[in-house]
Design a protein around this motif. Structure first.
Motif, PDB file in Angstrom:
ATOM      1  N   ARG A  63       0.995  -1.057  -0.227  1.00 17.64           N
ATOM      2  CA  ARG A  63      -0.055  -0.009  -0.085  1.00 17.64           C
ATOM      3  C   ARG A  63       0.757   1.307   0.074  1.00 17.64           C
ATOM      4  O   ARG A  63       2.098   1.321   0.454  1.00 17.64           O
ATOM      5  CB  ARG A  63      -0.869   0.141   1.112  1.00 17.64           C
ATOM      6  CG  ARG A  63      -1.737  -1.231   1.361  1.00 17.64           C
ATOM      7  CD  ARG A  63      -2.769  -1.463   0.515  1.00 17.64           C
ATOM      8  NE  ARG A  63      -3.505  -0.476   0.400  1.00 17.64           N
ATOM      9  CZ  ARG A  63      -4.733  -0.499  -0.617  1.00 17.64           C
ATOM     10  NH1 ARG A  63      -4.843  -1.618  -1.313  1.00 17.64           N
ATOM     11  NH2 ARG A  63      -5.547   0.520  -0.693  1.00 17.64           N
ATOM     12  N   LYS A  64       0.149   2.362  -0.586  1.00 21.14           N
ATOM     13  CA  LYS A  64       1.078   3.655  -0.262  1.00 21.14           C
ATOM     14  C   LYS A  64      -0.004   4.515   0.406  1.00 21.14           C
ATOM     15  O   LYS A  64      -1.422   4.632  -0.211  1.00 21.14           O
ATOM     16  CB  LYS A  64       1.222   4.166  -1.772  1.00 21.14           C
ATOM     17  CG  LYS A  64       2.306   3.450  -2.257  1.00 21.14           C
ATOM     18  CD  LYS A  64       2.675   4.166  -3.860  1.00 21.14           C
ATOM     19  CE  LYS A  64       1.752   4.011  -4.731  1.00 21.14           C
ATOM     20  NZ  LYS A  64       2.168   4.477  -6.360  1.00 21.14           N
ATOM     21  N   ILE A  65       0.345   5.006   1.273  1.00 21.39           N
ATOM     22  CA  ILE A  65      -0.849   5.933   2.174  1.00 21.39           C
ATOM     23  C   ILE A  65      -0.141   7.361   2.329  1.00 21.39           C
ATOM     24  O   ILE A  65       1.006   7.924   2.928  1.00 21.39           O
ATOM     25  CB  ILE A  65      -0.828   5.292   3.734  1.00 21.39           C
ATOM     26  CG1 ILE A  65      -1.312   3.801   3.645  1.00 21.39           C
ATOM     27  CG2 ILE A  65      -1.972   6.086   4.353  1.00 21.39           C
ATOM     28  CD1 ILE A  65      -1.414   3.180   4.709  1.00 21.39           C
ATOM     29  N   TYR A  66      -0.922   8.163   1.684  1.00 18.11           N
ATOM     30  CA  TYR A  66      -0.711   9.652   1.580  1.00 18.11           C
ATOM     31  C   TYR A  66      -1.613  10.248   2.596  1.00 18.11           C
ATOM     32  O   TYR A  66      -2.750  10.031   2.769  1.00 18.11           O
ATOM     33  CB  TYR A  66      -0.928  10.252   0.183  1.00 18.11           C
ATOM     34  CG  TYR A  66      -0.269   9.565  -0.851  1.00 18.11           C
ATOM     35  CD1 TYR A  66       0.921  10.113  -1.576  1.00 18.11           C
ATOM     36  CD2 TYR A  66      -0.609   8.352  -1.444  1.00 18.11           C
ATOM     37  CE1 TYR A  66       1.621   9.765  -2.479  1.00 18.11           C
ATOM     38  CE2 TYR A  66       0.002   8.108  -2.749  1.00 18.11           C
ATOM     39  CZ  TYR A  66       1.252   8.460  -3.057  1.00 18.11           C
ATOM     40  OH  TYR A  66       1.675   7.917  -4.191  1.00 18.11           O
ATOM     41  N   ARG A  67      -1.000  11.115   3.427  1.00 14.37           N
ATOM     42  CA  ARG A  67      -1.724  11.933   4.468  1.00 14.37           C
ATOM     43  C   ARG A  67      -1.347  13.110   4.506  1.00 14.37           C
ATOM     44  O   ARG A  67      -0.143  13.737   4.310  1.00 14.37           O
ATOM     45  CB  ARG A  67      -1.241  11.043   5.848  1.00 14.37           C
ATOM     46  CG  ARG A  67      -2.253  11.615   6.834  1.00 14.37           C
ATOM     47  CD  ARG A  67      -1.951  11.266   8.259  1.00 14.37           C
ATOM     48  NE  ARG A  67      -2.880  11.342   9.347  1.00 14.37           N
ATOM     49  CZ  ARG A  67      -2.720  11.543  10.470  1.00 14.37           C
ATOM     50  NH1 ARG A  67      -1.193  11.919  11.011  1.00 14.37           N
ATOM     51  NH2 ARG A  67      -3.600  11.738  11.365  1.00 14.37           N
ATOM     52  N   PHE A  68      -2.442  14.042   4.490  1.00 19.54           N
ATOM     53  CA  PHE A  68      -2.462  15.613   4.466  1.00 19.54           C
ATOM     54  C   PHE A  68      -3.231  15.901   5.853  1.00 19.54           C
ATOM     55  O   PHE A  68      -3.997  15.641   6.106  1.00 19.54           O
ATOM     56  CB  PHE A  68      -3.024  16.378   3.348  1.00 19.54           C
ATOM     57  CG  PHE A  68      -2.556  15.667   2.179  1.00 19.54           C
ATOM     58  CD1 PHE A  68      -1.497  16.104   1.242  1.00 19.54           C
ATOM     59  CD2 PHE A  68      -3.319  14.500   1.526  1.00 19.54           C
ATOM     60  CE1 PHE A  68      -1.105  15.737   0.315  1.00 19.54           C
ATOM     61  CE2 PHE A  68      -2.648  13.985   0.077  1.00 19.54           C
ATOM     62  CZ  PHE A  68      -1.799  14.498  -0.371  1.00 19.54           C
ATOM     63  N   MET A  69      -2.524  16.821   6.703  1.00 20.36           N
ATOM     64  CA  MET A  69      -2.832  17.430   7.943  1.00 20.36           C
ATOM     65  C   MET A  69      -2.749  18.765   7.982  1.00 20.36           C
ATOM     66  O   MET A  69      -1.798  19.585   7.570  1.00 20.36           O
ATOM     67  CB  MET A  69      -1.987  16.581   8.886  1.00 20.36           C
ATOM     68  CG  MET A  69      -1.982  15.096   8.764  1.00 20.36           C
ATOM     69  SD  MET A  69      -0.781  14.317   9.757  1.00 20.36           S
ATOM     70  CE  MET A  69       0.474  14.811   8.451  1.00 20.36           C
ATOM     71  N   ALA A  70      -3.745  19.342   8.659  1.00 17.64           N
ATOM     72  CA  ALA A  70      -3.713  20.885   8.967  1.00 17.64           C
ATOM     73  C   ALA A  70      -4.410  21.087  10.438  1.00 17.64           C
ATOM     74  O   ALA A  70      -5.096  20.126  10.544  1.00 17.64           O
ATOM     75  CB  ALA A  70      -4.550  21.735   8.027  1.00 17.64           C
ATOM     76  N   ARG A  71      -3.882  21.992  11.050  1.00 12.27           N
ATOM     77  CA  ARG A  71      -4.513  22.174  12.541  1.00 12.27           C
ATOM     78  C   ARG A  71      -4.603  23.829  12.592  1.00 12.27           C
ATOM     79  O   ARG A  71      -4.136  24.690  11.898  1.00 12.27           O
ATOM     80  CB  ARG A  71      -3.530  21.804  13.599  1.00 12.27           C
ATOM     81  CG  ARG A  71      -3.231  20.191  13.780  1.00 12.27           C
ATOM     82  CD  ARG A  71      -2.370  19.812  14.703  1.00 12.27           C
ATOM     83  NE  ARG A  71      -2.794  20.278  16.078  1.00 12.27           N
ATOM     84  CZ  ARG A  71      -3.736  19.505  16.914  1.00 12.27           C
ATOM     85  NH1 ARG A  71      -4.077  18.404  16.520  1.00 12.27           N
ATOM     86  NH2 ARG A  71      -3.877  20.087  17.900  1.00 12.27           N
ATOM     87  N   GLU A  72      -5.749  24.033  13.510  1.00 13.42           N
ATOM     88  CA  GLU A  72      -6.062  25.302  13.960  1.00 13.42           C
ATOM     89  C   GLU A  72      -6.545  26.047  12.778  1.00 13.42           C
ATOM     90  O   GLU A  72      -5.733  27.303  12.381  1.00 13.42           O
ATOM     91  CB  GLU A  72      -5.123  25.996  14.698  1.00 13.42           C
ATOM     92  CG  GLU A  72      -4.694  25.085  15.945  1.00 13.42           C
ATOM     93  CD  GLU A  72      -5.736  24.724  16.773  1.00 13.42           C
ATOM     94  OE1 GLU A  72      -6.669  25.195  16.726  1.00 13.42           O
ATOM     95  OE2 GLU A  72      -5.377  23.562  17.434  1.00 13.42           O
TER      96      GLU A  72
END
Length: 639
Positions: free
Chosen positions: A204-213
């Motif tokens: 698998r290839k797992i791309y993750r994008f994250m942002a806070r506040e």
């Protein structure tokens, strides 16, 4: 822009529990003061697999929101939608109510499903699922979890990264089989902080994008369609490997062409009845463009437009013979009918996809079906020029594109290839309101007769409404919305449509009065001939963060003839004004002949979009207008 991601050697641990303590929730209220709703978690998990030698797409959406005050009940009712392409597999709705240091869970008792009703859509398969968050109140947390399956991986819309509510945490995960080559295209991300990672493990290839506040979007006047300003990211499946072969999906516009051609392959050849009708309509015409214009006009006037969004019907044109017999069709069906009628008399034309001005994308940056949402027919004339024909609009002339596709890219399907061309933007004088008036002074009022003409896209707009008006009172009310004059005492006494020889122009004669308009001082009368209030707007704020979109370029041309009352003559006539910058122009002239003072105003708007760094161009223009509008004619009594 396409961007790369940091490769990680270990699996990314994705938190499955985002529970906050009462203390943490209180801190969030301080982080986002003054907001009744704070989104604690906005999470989307998109999974793309290869099953039965085809791509399989499933995704889940989870939203948790915290309510800070008594306005919570305003958010109790909510809904989601689904369709045959985006099937809702499951939905879970519940509320968490604080009890001491923990929360008590209340599940929604009922979720109702109904067809979405849209005035612009006659046939569709969109379902609306409505529900209520139970016991929603101050300090409660609402939870919504939806699981979807998708039939077509080319139609993934991606993730909007900002909302009109503050967001504590946003997570967008794209989990794909390692045999899938995927890219990401982002828009409007200047200044938006988005962390990204990539993990590879167990095929698998797992791309993750994250942002806070994430701060909420600002609500402003004249906001453009959402995708012009909201930061968002769109995944595009380029290809996948299967049994040693590379299966193309959306690597480029060539792949997009091939997929669209598969949708257009069965558009039905023109039957005998259709060919005979096309020949009848064009009988006696010699030039090819005359025949094209005649068939275009027939489809415009005889086929009723209805949108059809049922399954593949949203992409595949209905058979031309069925549209002809039914006398209705959507944009694809009507474009295909025109295409097949032209084909039936030996004239080449091409089905064409184009995005409306609701969509900001180009095919170079996003070679995807979501870049367009409308179909027209293109004819290439003997000079080699592309004529874009949209028969869904009954009030546009041959050779004129619909207003909402001006400046957009057109994807033209030819026999075995394609071309991408930009739809022309009509110049400001194509769309014009011309208004001439004769004014007489009666006490402190102005009494007038006017003749107003609407052409171009103004004609289309006026005709769309006026064709349904058969009552004099309604006609006066309708016309008054276009003809604001002087002050709030402007009254239209009557209005009559006058036959006009020029095609695609509509004109009205009208009588009016502007009460309590003139000012007097001793033996002087003061008359402000700048009576057209439509030019007076507010300055665009420097803090306005979004571009402003306009439907069209246009111009206004006003002529006022003021009869000078007997015993008076001009004592002061304002100077003429001329202003022009890149996007705006204004000319005001005064001229005097014994017994008459003539005022003319011409203004043009020469753009369909203003970006924030261009707002000053409008504000310069507005400042000139306001200065000109303060100028007043003075009449001196001579007897």
């Amino acid at each position: 822009m396409r961007f790369s991601l940091l490769f990680l050697s270990s699996l990314l641990i994705i938190s499955q529990a985002f529970a906050q303590t009462p203390e943490e929730l209180e801190n969030l209220k301080k982080t986002f003061p003054g907001h009744s709703k704070i989104v604690l978690l906005d999470e989307t998990y998109l999974k793309i697999d290869i099953k039965n030698d085809e791509l399989s797409v499933n995704y889940s959406e989870k939203t948790r929101s915290f309510y800070t005050d008594h306005k919570a009940q305003l958010y109790a009712e909510d809904e989601v939608s689904s369709s045959s392409f985006r099937h809702l597999e499951s939905i879970d709705v519940f509320t968490e109510i604080p009890e001491g240091k923990s929360f008590k869970k209340y599940k929604s008792k009922e979720i109702t499903t109904s067809r979405m009703l849209d005035n612009d859509v006659y046939f569709d398969d969109i379902l609306t699922h409505r529900f209520v968050y139970p016991n929603l109140r101050e300090h409660a947390i609402s939870n919504l979890i939806c699981n979807y399956s998708m039939k077509e991986p080319r139609l993934i819309l991606g993730k909007l990264l900002q909302d009109f509510y503050p967001v504590h945490e946003l997570v967008y995960t794209v989990d794909v089989d390692e045999r899938i080559d995927i890219a990401f295209v982002s828009f409007n991300r200047n200044g938006f902080k988005l962390d990204s990672t990539l993990t590879q493990a167990k095929g698998r290839k797992i791309y993750r994008f994250m942002a806070r506040e994430i701060n909420p979007l600002k609500v402003e006047d004249n906001m453009p369609p959402a995708r012009y300003y909201i930061p968002h990211i769109i995944p595009i499946v380029n290809s996948y490997q299967l049994k040693g072969k590379v299966i193309p999906v959306l690597r480029n516009t060539d792949d997009l062409f091939n997929w669209n051609v598969s949708m257009l392959a069965d558009t039905c050849v023109p039957d005998l009845e259709l060919r005979q009708k096309a020949a009848e309509i064009t009988r006696g015409l010699i030039r090819e463009d005359e025949k094209v214009s005649a068939l275009f006009g027939w489809v415009q006037k005889n086929i009723h437009y209805v949108a059809i969004e049922v399954g593949l019907g949203g992409f595949i044109p209905e058979c031309a013979g069925m549209v002809y017999k039914n006398r209705y069709g959507d944009c694809k069906g009507m474009a295909n009918l025109l295409h097949q009628m032209l084909k039936g008399i030996g004239i080449k034309s091409y089905l064409t996809l184009v995005g409306s001005n609701d969509l900001p994308y180009t095919y170079a940056e996003l070679p995807s079906p979501i870049t367009d949402n409308h179909m027209i027919c293109t004819y290439i004339d003997t000079a080699g020029s592309s004529i874009f024909l949209d028969p869904t609009n009954p009030y546009i002339a041959y050779g004129t594109p619909s207003s909402f596709i001006q400046g957009k890219e057109a994807f033209i399907f030819k026999e075995d290839n394609y071309s991408i061309e930009k739809v022309p933007v009509m110049n400001p004088d194509f769309t014009q309101q011309y208004d001439s008036m004769q004014l007489n002074i009666s006490g402190s009022s102005l009494i007038g007769k006017g003749l107003v003409k609407f052409s171009g896209y103004y004609y289309q707009r006026v005709k769309n409404t006026s064709s349904n008006i058969h009552d004099d009172i309604e006609r006066i009310k309708f016309l008054g919305s276009y003809l604001k004059r002087g002050n709030n005492k402007f009254i239209i006494k009557n209005a009559t449509e006058i036959p006009e020889n020029k095609p695609y122009t509509i004109q009205y004669a009208y009588d009016f009065e502007i009460g309590n308009y003139l000012q007097t001082a001793g033996e002087k009368l003061y008359v402000n001939l700048n009576i057209f209030q439509g030019l007076l707007h507010e300055k665009i704020k420097d803090t306005h963060p979004y571009p402003i979109i306009f439907e069209m370029q246009n111009s206004l041309n006003y002529v006022v003839d003021l009869a000078i009352p007997e015993g008076y003559e001009p004592d002061f006539i304002p100077q003429s004004i001329s202003f022009e910058n890149e996007y705006y122009a204004l000319k005001i002239n005064y001229s005097y002949k014994p017994g008459h003072l003539t005022y003319t105003l011409y203004t043009s708007y020469k753009t369909m979009m203003l970006k924030p760094d261009q707002f000053y161009l409008y504000n310069e223009y507005l400042q000139t207008v306001k200065k000109a509008y303060r100028e007043v004619v003075t009449l001196q009594k001579t007897i």
